[in-house]
Structure formats: C-alpha cells, structure tokens
Scaffold this active site. Structure first.
Site, PDB file in Angstrom:
ATOM      1  CD  GLN A   1      -2.782  -1.216   2.456  1.00 38.93           C
ATOM      2  OE1 GLN A   1      -2.632  -0.426   3.388  1.00 38.93           O
ATOM      3  NE2 GLN A   1      -3.676  -2.199   2.510  1.00 38.93           N
TER       4      GLN A   1
ATOM      5  CG  HIS B   1      -2.939  -0.520   7.786  1.00 39.59           C
ATOM      6  ND1 HIS B   1      -3.454  -1.173   8.882  1.00 39.59           N
ATOM      7  CD2 HIS B   1      -3.634  -0.993   6.720  1.00 39.59           C
ATOM      8  CE1 HIS B   1      -4.410  -1.998   8.496  1.00 39.59           C
ATOM      9  NE2 HIS B   1      -4.530  -1.906   7.180  1.00 39.59           N
TER      10      HIS B   1
ATOM     11  CD  GLU C   1     -13.789   4.609  14.342  1.00 39.31           C
ATOM     12  OE1 GLU C   1     -13.901   3.624  15.088  1.00 39.31           O
ATOM     13  OE2 GLU C   1     -13.041   5.587  14.605  1.00 39.31           O
TER      14      GLU C   1
ATOM     15  CE1 TYR D   1     -11.428  11.098  17.783  1.00 40.23           C
ATOM     16  CE2 TYR D   1      -9.145  11.451  18.410  1.00 40.23           C
ATOM     17  CZ  TYR D   1     -10.407  11.943  18.147  1.00 40.23           C
ATOM     18  OH  TYR D   1     -10.648  13.289  18.286  1.00 40.23           O
TER      19      TYR D   1
ATOM     20  CE1 TYR E   1     -11.367  -6.066   6.052  1.00 41.40           C
ATOM     21  CE2 TYR E   1      -9.232  -6.326   7.105  1.00 41.40           C
ATOM     22  CZ  TYR E   1     -10.178  -5.531   6.488  1.00 41.40           C
ATOM     23  OH  TYR E   1      -9.926  -4.192   6.311  1.00 41.40           O
TER      24      TYR E   1
END
Length: 373
Positions: free
Chosen positions: A92, A154, A246, A256, A267
């Site tokens: 990613q 991420h 979110e 958070y 998953y």
C-alpha cells in the site's frame, strides 16, 4: 442518470465504461437517485493517490509508483514533474499525498507524503519542495515516522495545512497495538509547524513517555482529512476493519480507541478488542456498516449542485462510490446520498476545484469530474 464521458485519451487503453443509471440505494441505508454526469478527464493513470489544485487552476496529482504530474485545465494535458524523491512502491506504500501551500503564489512550496525503505523495513516520510516550472527543487525532509516495519500496509498518509500547522496521518502499519503506544508514530495524527518543527502547544510536549509530534492516537488507517469550513474542526475518515470505518473530529490529545474499541470485526468474522465503548476513548461521529473502505473526504459548500449546500463527501474504496452526507449548521450529519455506485470505480481521493466542481481519482486509473445535468 450517470454518464461516463471521455475528454482526454492520448494513448490506446481500455474501453470506456458505458453510460449507466444510478440505482436507488440498497436497503442497508438511506439514499436517493441523482442526476449527475461523470466526465473522464484523464485515464490510464498509474494508481493515482493524491491531488491538489494550484492557485492558477492547474492540478498536481501523484501516482503511487512514484511519479507526479501537472495537469493543465481545459486541455487536461499532463506533464511529468522532475525532482520527485525516490519512494518504496511496496504494498500500500508509494508516492501518496500532495499538498499545495496556501501561500504557494509567494513561496512555491508543495508537500509530499510517501513510503521509503529504511533499516528494519518501511515507513512514512513527509517532505516539501518548491515547484518551479515542472521541477521540484530545494527538497527538505520534514518528518520520518518511527519505527519502521516489514509490513507493507497502513501508511496513512493524508496531509493538511491549517493556519501554519501541518497535520499528518499515519496508519498502524499492520501492528495494531502500536496505535495505543505514545512512543511510536503508528496509528496517529501528528501535528508539526509548516517547516517541520514541533508546536509548543502540542498535547504531549514535555512528556518523557510520549513523542511530541503526536496530536491524536488510537487510529487504524486514516486516509482522509479536511477542515470543516467556518470552523477549526479537523475531520478524518478512517479506513477500519470489516464494518468499522469511521468519521472522526480530532481533539488534541484524544484517544480514538483502536484496537481496544471498534465497531468492526476481523475480516471473515471475529471480535476485535473489548467492544465499542470504553471510558477515556472517543466515539466516532459516524461509522459505516458494511465498510465503505474510506479514502479521501472533502466538504462542499457551493451552489453548483442543487441541494448540496453544506455537504460532506466521503470516497469509497470497497463499496465503490461517493457518499454525500448533508450537514446541518452544527455539522451534524443527516440524509445520505450514494453517488456513482453503478460505475464500480474505487474512489481514492476527492477535491473541490476552483470552478466549484467535484474532482475525484477513480478506478485506479482515472481523473474524473462530476457535472450537474
């Protein structure tokens, strides 16, 4: 009615998507039909990730493998920018966000976030350079996240400049427990000055048990960030696990919750953490079930699209669409409209152009524009 039109096709490539009708929203949530035309301005891009407009209306966009392009309005001719720093196009990671300084006309600063390979694996870096013509010059490295990890996911990595402060999102890098550690940059929103220093009023400045760059923590992978017009509120869209995306409003020093609390699950099923609530941890403003796969977000306050006044636009990477949420005067979300769902195009990023129209990076290869019919 949604039609996908071609405006620039300089090279051979895949066939254009045929015009389709937008279905009514599914029974899983509110929505309504809309009449918007979708125009393809550029296609056959290589995984476009981030974009931002220059004051003269030209557009900068990044491609994940490591190239940045300068796009001319009206003709939509794209010119490759030289001087882009080397990136690690892994998983990613790659060349991610681009941000134009609000005073670009005077200082020519452009900010970039990207992944790099270092000892121990990969990490997120933020640099700035001056854009002169079609070249980046005077490159300055402002921030490098620690630690590095072998995982290739991420990275974050959205950028925002607001009143001289630079906000940077960094994901948990696939090491979810590190989002709760104040001694790593993983799973955080960071705040620096625009030249890379730590603001004196950051919430953890002066603490031996915390990194001073941290502004908020307990995030999984925030990939959208914007300030709500007329306020100082910084909103983020967070790519969560299955059923756990979110929308959050940042509060200095707040936790958070990830991965201790979440509305999502593993998953394929299975609980994560301790539930959905815990004392000392923030609740999201909005969460998505099923997951939208949130990418970028943008606030819209124009009058080009009838009925869109004061809206939040959220891009979807999994449920391939744009979600428009009507906001009241206090910023509370109301009715939802789902756009572009039948085109089956992943929407990575959104920007409101100087012409008041919505631009999006879509389908891993396109720059598109939404036009009212």
């Amino acid at each position: 009615m949604i039609a996908l039109l071609s405006c620039a096709n300089p090279d051979p490539g895949p066939a254009l998507v045929e015009p389709v009708l937008e279905n009514a929203a599914s029974a899983s949530g509110p929505g309504e039909k809309t009449e918007i035309r979708v125009r393809t301005l550029l296609q056959w891009l290589q995984e476009p990730w981030g974009m931002d407009f220059l004051p003269d209306g030209r557009l900068l966009l990044t491609e994940k493998p490591g190239t940045m392009k300068l796009v001319a309005p009206d003709t939509w001719v794209a010119t490759e920018i030289s001087g882009v720093p080397a990136v690690a196009d892994e998983g990613q990671g790659g060349l991610l966000d681009v941000l134009v300084h609000p005073d670009f006309s005077n200082n020519q600063w452009v900010y970039l976030s990207y992944s790099i390979a270092v000892e121990g694996g990969f990490t997120t870096r933020v640099s700035r350079a001056r854009l002169r013509g079609t070249a980046l010059e005077d490159l300055e490295v402002l921030f490098t996240a620690t630690p590095a990890y072998p995982e290739r996911r991420h990275f974050g990595s959205r950028l925002l400049l607001d009143q001289g402060l630079l906000y940077i999102t960094v994901g948990d890098r696939g090491n979810r427990d590190q989002a709760q550690s104040l001694l790593t940059h993983s799973g955080k929103v960071l705040r620096l000055t625009e030249d890379g220093r730590v603001p004196a009023d950051n919430p953890f400045v002066g603490r031996d048990d915390a990194l001073p760059e941290i502004f908020t923590y307990g995030h999984r992978n925030p990939q959208g960030m914007a300030r709500r017009p007329g306020t100082r509120e910084i909103w983020t869209s967070e790519h969560g696990p299955q059923g756990g995306d979110e929308i959050n409003i940042l509060k200095a020093g707040a936790n958070y919750g990830w991965p201790v609390i979440t509305y999502g699950e593993e998953y394929g099923g299975g609980a994560i953490g301790e539930g959905t609530h815990k004392s000392g941890m923030e609740q999201p403003l909005i969460y998505y079930t099923p997951s939208l796969g949130t990418g970028g977000l943008a606030f819209y306050q124009g009058d080009v699209y009838p009925g869109w006044e004061s809206s939040l636009l959220v891009s979807g990477l999994r449920l391939a669409r744009i979600n428009r949420l009507q906001l009241d005067d206090q910023g509370r979300p109301g009715k939802e409209t789902r756009l572009l769902g039948n085109l089956n195009m992943r929407i990575r990023d959104l920007q409101i152009g100087p012409d008041g129209l919505v631009y999006a990076l879509a389908d891993r290869s396109r720059l598109i524009r939404l036009e009212p019919r």
